[in-house]
Design an enzyme around this catalytic site. Sequence first.
Site, PDB file in Angstrom:
ATOM      1  N   THR A 197       0.807  -1.326  -0.149  1.00  0.00           N
ATOM      2  CA  THR A 197       0.046   0.023   0.148  1.00  0.00           C
ATOM      3  C   THR A 197       0.921   1.263  -0.151  1.00  0.00           C
ATOM      4  OG1 THR A 197      -1.922  -0.814   1.044  1.00  0.00           O
ATOM      5  CG2 THR A 197      -1.676   1.333   1.582  1.00  0.00           C
ATOM      6  N   ARG A 225     -14.195  -7.553  -1.293  1.00  0.00           N
ATOM      7  CA  ARG A 225     -13.498  -7.295   0.171  1.00  0.00           C
ATOM      8  C   ARG A 225     -12.934  -6.201   0.135  1.00  0.00           C
ATOM      9  NH1 ARG A 225      -7.730  -6.006   1.356  1.00  0.00           N
ATOM     10  NH2 ARG A 225      -7.497  -6.824   3.196  1.00  0.00           N
ATOM     11  N   GLY A 227     -10.390  -3.446   2.691  1.00  0.00           N
ATOM     12  CA  GLY A 227      -9.316  -3.589   3.781  1.00  0.00           C
ATOM     13  C   GLY A 227      -9.468  -2.078   4.660  1.00  0.00           C
ATOM     14  N   ASP A 228      -8.313  -2.308   5.321  1.00  0.00           N
ATOM     15  CA  ASP A 228      -8.115  -0.827   6.252  1.00  0.00           C
ATOM     16  C   ASP A 228      -8.072   0.466   5.328  1.00  0.00           C
ATOM     17  OD1 ASP A 228      -5.548  -1.900   5.375  1.00  0.00           O
ATOM     18  OD2 ASP A 228      -4.929  -0.681   6.937  1.00  0.00           O
ATOM     19  N   THR A 248       0.058   0.409   6.625  1.00  0.00           N
ATOM     20  CA  THR A 248      -0.062  -0.634   5.628  1.00  0.00           C
ATOM     21  C   THR A 248       0.314  -2.006   6.411  1.00  0.00           C
ATOM     22  OG1 THR A 248       1.206  -1.624   3.697  1.00  0.00           O
ATOM     23  CG2 THR A 248       2.624  -0.046   5.224  1.00  0.00           C
ATOM     24  N   GLY A 249      -0.596  -3.070   5.709  1.00  0.00           N
ATOM     25  CA  GLY A 249      -0.490  -4.408   6.279  1.00  0.00           C
ATOM     26  C   GLY A 249      -1.792  -5.101   6.111  1.00  0.00           C
TER      27      GLY A 249
END
Length: 330
Positions: A197, A225, A227-228, A248-249
């Site tokens: 990211t 989906r 993500g964060d 990021t992760g």
Amino acid sequence: MFRSVLASLGLAAALITPVSAQEAPTETSEWRLVIHGGAGVILRENLSEEQEAAYRAGLEVALERGAAVLREGGSAVDAVQAAVIPMENNPLFNAGFGAVFTAAAEHELDASIMDGRDRNAGSVAGVRYTKNPILAARAVMDQSEHVMFAGKGADAFAAQVGLELVNNDFFDTDRRRRSLEKVLKSRERTDADRHGTVGAIAVDAEGNLAAATTTGGMTAKAAGRVGDTPLIGAATYAQNGVCAVSSTGHGEYFIRVAVAKTICAEMELAGASAKDAAQSALDQVAELGGDGGVIVMDADGHYEYVFNSAGMYRGMIDPNGFETAIFEAE
Ligand code: ASP
């Protein structure tokens, strides 16, 4: 390397010399920009010299684009946007062109941006046709009464405000297709190419903070989906006088810990340092089984890179110089 990148941008490199995080004096710095280009299993032995140089060059371009805004007295929010656009356009990074593939071999992109002056924010989730998702997030912030648009409505909004649209296969690259095939075959959760990211945080000459984060998500993610990255408070947060964060992760864990807001709350309410607050949030991510990293800045522009993965593409620029780093020990 930086000099050659700057030269190709037509900029004078002679004034800029690398500094380390420890040497960078916050009190003499009027502005500062910190970026990341994703965290993950990034090992020295897996990157050739050419690849490493290309990543560093990509980080340097992003730093310089953001710094150009801040040097001219521009705002932190304009600077973080300017910094992430070249990374969205660079296929080395998992955002915009070169984004990872979903399990359906398509691309669904997420982005968010936040202005610490008034905690105004904008984000988009699951866009498929907007060339630069961060511009769509910015338009949501500036040109709508909402904070977040998703899916078809997000692309439609981007079109309505005049942003460039592309076919979904514009984002295709062979490298990411190979990653998809590999992940689908092995379902290897720790594959080096599975995520990534890009993000930026900045303080401008007036002391305003801002943050931006943009991604293609995770390789072979299920269609739909999210993500964060597009979630204000999970990947992105900025509040003047307190903090700016971009993360990021593995998004599922970052959402559950509400990483960005948790860090800022620890700093604001418990008086924690940027480093301690970030470490404590990432410890919670690790306890749940996730990995990744954050860039964090406090109200004075003091910054930290904190990650629990094997590496994170990262860099900083301020009037005193710049730095880039990739591996854990640098
Ligand atoms: N956080 C992103 C996501 O979960 C991926 C990443 O940062 O590596 O979508």
